[in-house]
Scaffold this active site. Structure first.
Site, short mmCIF file in Angstrom:
data_model
loop_
_atom_site.label_atom_id
_atom_site.label_comp_id
_atom_site.label_asym_id
_atom_site.label_seq_id
_atom_site.Cartn_x
_atom_site.Cartn_y
_atom_site.Cartn_z
CB CYS A 164 62.01 14.44 73.63
SG CYS A 164 61.71 12.87 72.77
CB CYS B 229 59.65 12.71 69.35
SG CYS B 229 58.59 13.13 70.87
CG ASP C 244 48.90 11.89 59.25
OD1 ASP C 244 49.82 11.73 58.78
OD2 ASP C 244 47.70 11.45 58.83
CB CYS D 220 59.38 12.26 75.99
SG CYS D 220 58.44 12.37 74.47
CB CYS E 192 58.29 9.58 71.73
SG CYS E 192 59.78 10.16 72.29
CD GLU F 44 56.02 17.29 55.06
OE1 GLU F 44 56.94 16.62 55.43
OE2 GLU F 44 54.95 16.59 54.91
CG ASP G 291 51.72 15.66 57.62
OD1 ASP G 291 52.77 15.55 57.09
OD2 ASP G 291 50.98 14.65 57.55
#
Length: 510
Positions: free
Chosen positions: A406, A403, A432, A425, A422, A335, A243
């Protein structure tokens, strides 16, 4: 299996005063040759437009007039033959007649002129291809003439491979035709050994000036063995998700060095910030000088030298990082960032002025300082050199909002939120690092992203060549992450809790 690839070896030159003058003369000749070739093309184009307009004035439809008028645009062979007929020494005093162009043509290598003619042909072809939507990359405008002081001094020399005139005299000496043997600031031992074994053949050399330095990029055809598969150490490390950001240059889904968790974050050197004080002083001194004066030229060279130093430091860091990533992992996932859209201006228009323009300009400067497009470009070819594979996740995938444990999505996450919480969860993790896990899990190898058709729809920095529709010119480039309203059901894995990620236990902040 041995393969032939084109590879450039870049060296810093240390020329004498006479050699530096010869280098400047060749660069000026190449600039003149490009303008001369472009001028002939523009003249042919203007003649074509004039004849089309005459037919339109006579009542012929414009589409039909465009098909009837045929004015050939001169290319490199025609231009070079024409120049050979008219060039020569200046006319002596007392003799009347048209002044001959480029009386200095005998002082420079002919390949410097021919290479400039080839560049003019390429610029014209790129404009036509972009005009018809058949060229990948950003929109290419009408070719422009090169002005001294506004473009980089550069020229390219070729030679006959069987009787080379571009060659290494020693590990610290490079022979350039019409210029002589130029001393190298660094060693060319690697290139010298390859040429001595017959594994590298010099094709051409491009000489350019950046800041206060002259550089020579020697293009060679190298016979090498590219690995067909990753090494055992690369296979053991597997895939890594990356990232890219501003707080950290890169956040990795697994540490760069095994057993050292701190290497999962690559620090951002912030080259511009470190040089900002000196750049500000130099630019202020330049602004206070008078145009055309000697002191203004001296101040201009100082500013150029400082910017060049920043560019060299940035390039050094990126090359070191990309080589480590390509050699230590079997697959590198990144990305597909839209840098053009991420760094677009926030000024707006006169009727609708933008907000927080100064803050957005600072963010754009910080993003461009990390050079994410250059990092992606280096990974593209280095992964093929070292047996690894490049994988890419689509740009609209909100890697920072989902997330990684999950699959719950937080659409309200902003750039100011540096920690991902999150709700489903209860995972708490660095923003990052969470994005790097998602990139690792959802990236697709580049070879599987080839679209059907011959025409490209995206440019080199990720923005579309031209969006479809009648209002295409008013559309802006897409942003980095999807900003559409969240759906009623957030994206979920088929069984997110069946195989929990053990790294989440180490990444939790609480």
């Amino acid at each position: 299996m041995a393969q032939e690839i084109l590879r450039a070896f870049k060296f810093t030159l240390d020329p004498t005063a006479a050699q530096e003058e010869a280098l400047s003369r060749h660069a000026g000749a190449a600039r003149w040759a490009f303008n001369h070739a472009l001028g002939m093309k523009v003249a042919a184009h203007q003649q074509w437009r004039h004849e089309v307009q005459e037919l339109v004035d006579q009542g012929v439809a414009e589409a039909e007039a465009r098909k009837q008028v045929k004015v050939p645009v001169p290319t490199k062979p025609v231009i070079y033959k024409h120049l050979n007929r008219i060039k020569g020494a200046s006319l002596p005093e007392g003799v009347e007649g048209p002044q001959r162009p480029c009386p200095w043509a005998e002082e420079v290598n002919a390949h410097a002129l021919q290479s400039a003619f080839i560049d003019a042909d390429r610029a014209w072809t790129n404009w036509l291809a972009s005009l018809h939507g058949a060229r990948a990359g950003r929109r290419v405008g009408y070719p422009k003439f090169k002005k001294k002081g506004r473009v980089r001094d550069a020229f390219r020399l070729h030679h006959a491979v069987k009787s080379p005139t571009i060659r290494l005299e020693s590990y610290r000496r490079l022979r350039l035709p019409n210029i002589g043997v130029v001393r190298l600031h660094d060693s060319a031992k690697r290139l010298g050994r390859l040429t001595a074994r017959g594994e590298a053949v010099v094709q051409s050399v491009t000489v350019s000036r950046a800041g206060n330095r002259w550089y020579a990029s020697v293009l060679c055809k190298v016979t090498t063995r590219l690995p067909e598969q990753p090494t055992r150490r690369q296979r053991e490390r597997g895939r890594v998700g990356i990232d890219l950001g501003v707080k950290h240059l890169a956040a990795l889904s697994q540490p760069l060095t095994p057993g050292e968790p701190g290497t999962a974050f690559i620090a951002n050197p912030r080259h511009i910030r470190k040089a900002q004080h000196r750049l500000t002083k130099a630019q202020q001194a330049l602004a206070r000088t008078q145009k055309g004066s000697g002191r203004r030229e001296k101040a201009r060279r100082r500013v150029a030298r400082l910017h060049h130093e920043v560019a060299v430091r940035r390039s050094t860091v990126l090359h070191a990082v990309t080589k480590q990533l390509a050699t230590r992992f079997a697959e590198v996932a990144v990305e597909d960032l839209n840098v053009a859209g991420m760094t677009s201006s926030a000024r707006g228009t006169l009727t609708k002025p933008g907000r927080r323009v100064k803050q957005k300009a600072g963010l754009n400067r910080a993003i461009l300082d990390t050079a994410p497009g250059e990092l992606r470009r280096q990974l593209t070819y280095k992964t093929s050199w070292y047996g690894s594979t490049l994988a890419v996740v689509h740009r609209v995938y909100p890697s920072s909002q989902i997330c990684s444990a999950c699959g719950w999505r937080d659409s309200s996450l902003t750039l100011a939120d540096r920690t991902f919480h999150c709700v489903k969860c209860t995972l708490t993790i660095d923003r990052d690092l969470n994005a790097s896990y998602n990139i690792e899990a959802h990236a697709v190898p580049v070879g599987h992203l080839v679209a059907s058709g011959k025409r490209e729809t995206q440019n080199a920095r990720g923005a579309r060549v031209r969006p479809p529709g009648p209002r295409a010119e008013r559309h802006h480039a897409m942003k980095r992450e999807d900003t559409t309203p969240p759906s009623a059901v957030p994206p979920q894995r088929s069984d997110p809790l069946a195989s929990p990620n053990p790294r989440h236990e180490q990444a939790k902040l609480f």
